[in-house]
Scaffold this motif. Sequence first.
Motif, mmCIF file in Angstrom:
data_model
loop_
_atom_site.group_PDB
_atom_site.id
_atom_site.type_symbol
_atom_site.label_atom_id
_atom_site.label_comp_id
_atom_site.label_asym_id
_atom_site.label_seq_id
_atom_site.Cartn_x
_atom_site.Cartn_y
_atom_site.Cartn_z
ATOM 1 N N TRP A 43 -172.995 30.395 -77.212
ATOM 2 C CA TRP A 43 -172.950 29.194 -76.359
ATOM 3 C C TRP A 43 -172.678 27.986 -77.227
ATOM 4 O O TRP A 43 -173.016 27.960 -78.414
ATOM 5 C CB TRP A 43 -174.302 29.050 -75.638
ATOM 6 N N TYR B 165 -183.373 34.222 -72.095
ATOM 7 C CA TYR B 165 -183.215 32.775 -72.013
ATOM 8 C C TYR B 165 -182.915 32.223 -73.411
ATOM 9 O O TYR B 165 -183.609 32.560 -74.377
ATOM 10 C CB TYR B 165 -184.486 32.121 -71.467
ATOM 11 N N ARG C 182 -179.114 31.399 -69.552
ATOM 12 C CA ARG C 182 -179.709 32.732 -69.472
ATOM 13 C C ARG C 182 -178.640 33.781 -69.187
ATOM 14 O O ARG C 182 -177.534 33.480 -68.733
ATOM 15 C CB ARG C 182 -180.808 32.776 -68.419
ATOM 16 N N SER C 183 -179.027 35.032 -69.458
ATOM 17 C CA SER C 183 -178.118 36.154 -69.276
ATOM 18 C C SER C 183 -178.938 37.414 -69.036
ATOM 19 O O SER C 183 -180.097 37.508 -69.462
ATOM 20 C CB SER C 183 -177.232 36.330 -70.515
ATOM 21 N N GLY D 42 -175.037 38.019 -74.057
ATOM 22 C CA GLY D 42 -174.346 37.145 -73.125
ATOM 23 C C GLY D 42 -173.423 37.896 -72.189
ATOM 24 O O GLY D 42 -173.444 39.133 -72.150
ATOM 25 N N TYR E 194 -173.849 33.732 -71.316
ATOM 26 C CA TYR E 194 -174.992 32.928 -70.903
ATOM 27 C C TYR E 194 -174.569 31.881 -69.879
ATOM 28 O O TYR E 194 -173.595 31.155 -70.081
ATOM 29 C CB TYR E 194 -175.652 32.277 -72.120
#
Length: 584
Positions: free
Chosen positions: A202, A223, A241-242, A247, A249
């Motif tokens: 990310w 998270y 989150r994922s 991921g 995410y």
Amino acid sequence: MQFLMYLVNALLLHLVAATRHTNYTNPILPGWHSDPSCAFIAAWDETFFCTTSTFLAFPGIPIYASKDLIHWKLVSHALSRPSQAPFLLNATGQSEGIYASTLRFHKSTLYLTTALVSAAAPNGSEFLVFTTTDPYTDAAWSDPITITTPLSGYDPDLFWDAADNDRLYLTIAGYNHSTTPLIFQSPVTLPDWTATSWTYLWNGTENNWPEGPHLYRKDGWYYLLIAEGGTGTSHQVSIARSKNVTGPYEPCPANPILTNRNTTEYFQTVGHADLFQDKTGNWWGVALATRSGPGWEIYPMGRETVLYPAQWKKDAWPQLQPVRGAMRGPLPPPSRAVQGQGPLVDESEKLDFAPGSVLPPTLQTWRPQIQAQSLFTISPPGHSHSLRITPSWANLTGNASFHPGKDELAFLGRIQTSTLFEYAVTLHFHPSVEAEEAGISIFLTQAQHVDLGVVLLRNPHGKLAPHFRFRVEASGRPDLVAPATVIAAVPVAWYGRGIVLRVRAPDDAGYVLSAALVGSLGSEIVLGRASAEILSGGSGPFTGTLLGVYATGNGAPGETPSYWSDWTYVPVAQEIDAGLFVDA
């Protein structure tokens, strides 16, 4: 039956007491305590532990313990031996050194991972992992494991995935041919501690300085909590989150979930958070913040640790209360009954340097000093209950020929932990070589400090005599005009006697430095005043002020030791909102 009812009522009262909402004030770790990471360890006497960044200060990586989230005791340093971090010795930049750490408990062992950032280190940084099963002593912390990885970066996080046989992941703010960091993750191969399979996770919501990652698993979700926006007034906390640890995410629609940006709040730069639960399941968060107001001009204590309640319902995003000076939350019952021998972080300090004692854990040098045992001696022969400091050739600033790791810096300081305070120490010093000096300092970095010393200079008649010298090093804040140097002769009647050097913070805007003859009421001489803005930001954007003593030959080897006694630090009041003070 009556006995059973008694037990039930007692249990109910205990549960109510354990979850009652109580008023408290921020910061919980006042003074320079940035980038906090915390863990609650039920197996270790239901105790909370926190750590913060230390950059060039040594000993480094302090470990604080608390039973109630309010009273914090300094119980150890994970980094207490120069051999644990050799690249720290010759770190050159004032913002190099030990960056943010992550504290995690796993299978009866406390793990602390951190990044040592130094131009001397391979790729500019290295990731270290310290472990202990006894957090109450320095010696119980291991020599660090160095994680082998091709990626440089900082702010490492360790995460054991319980859903995948405790597979270990390292998440960092990393550089991969980019000028700003991105959040990367790699599994860690054990037992050789290698991390080579990096995955981009990310870049945050602002795409600006995503860093400080922490990974959590809850309700089947992974998270990813990060800081972004830079550690100024745009600092914020965001989360994604994922369903898969790698991921992709999904960002929280309510990002940022914590920030004081674009507000008039006294607490600013809120960010770099960590989340944890207490005994009763309540969620809490810690973050860094500066007490500056939106003007962000005066904040000499730098980035401090604040506490806020959180709610994290099933399958929902966490909700974090905004950071204020006055807060309220379901605190555990108040208690100071923490193991360990160290002091509470916000208490007064009186040091007498008794024979057979060692340097108190509150005192730090700027970088490890190779010759520390010869620089600093407690109760040497003929000087019981005093600290002897042998002068270094370099003063607190040094010069172009100063080489960290090779040249010593004879300085010891403690963190300023209160807005209003008084710090005093008695000096016995009889210099014999021109320019020899011993004094006190309000120290931010080698490019920003305020000093009051006794120095041997020539008087108007050309004779060497001791003088007071107040001077300010402000090259780290070239936008400011520093106060002029003040030189005044030490009164002849004071020769050969103890001199009390003192710093007071009578308000939140500046400092007053003075000298007085020991035991002589009314002899105090105010020798200088300095704005706290000189000690805010600049070359020390990540640090905060230290109050301490120094001895130097000012470019010459220096021959005359100085002797220090009756060291006292008295917190007076904390400012928790603009103009609002509470007793320290």
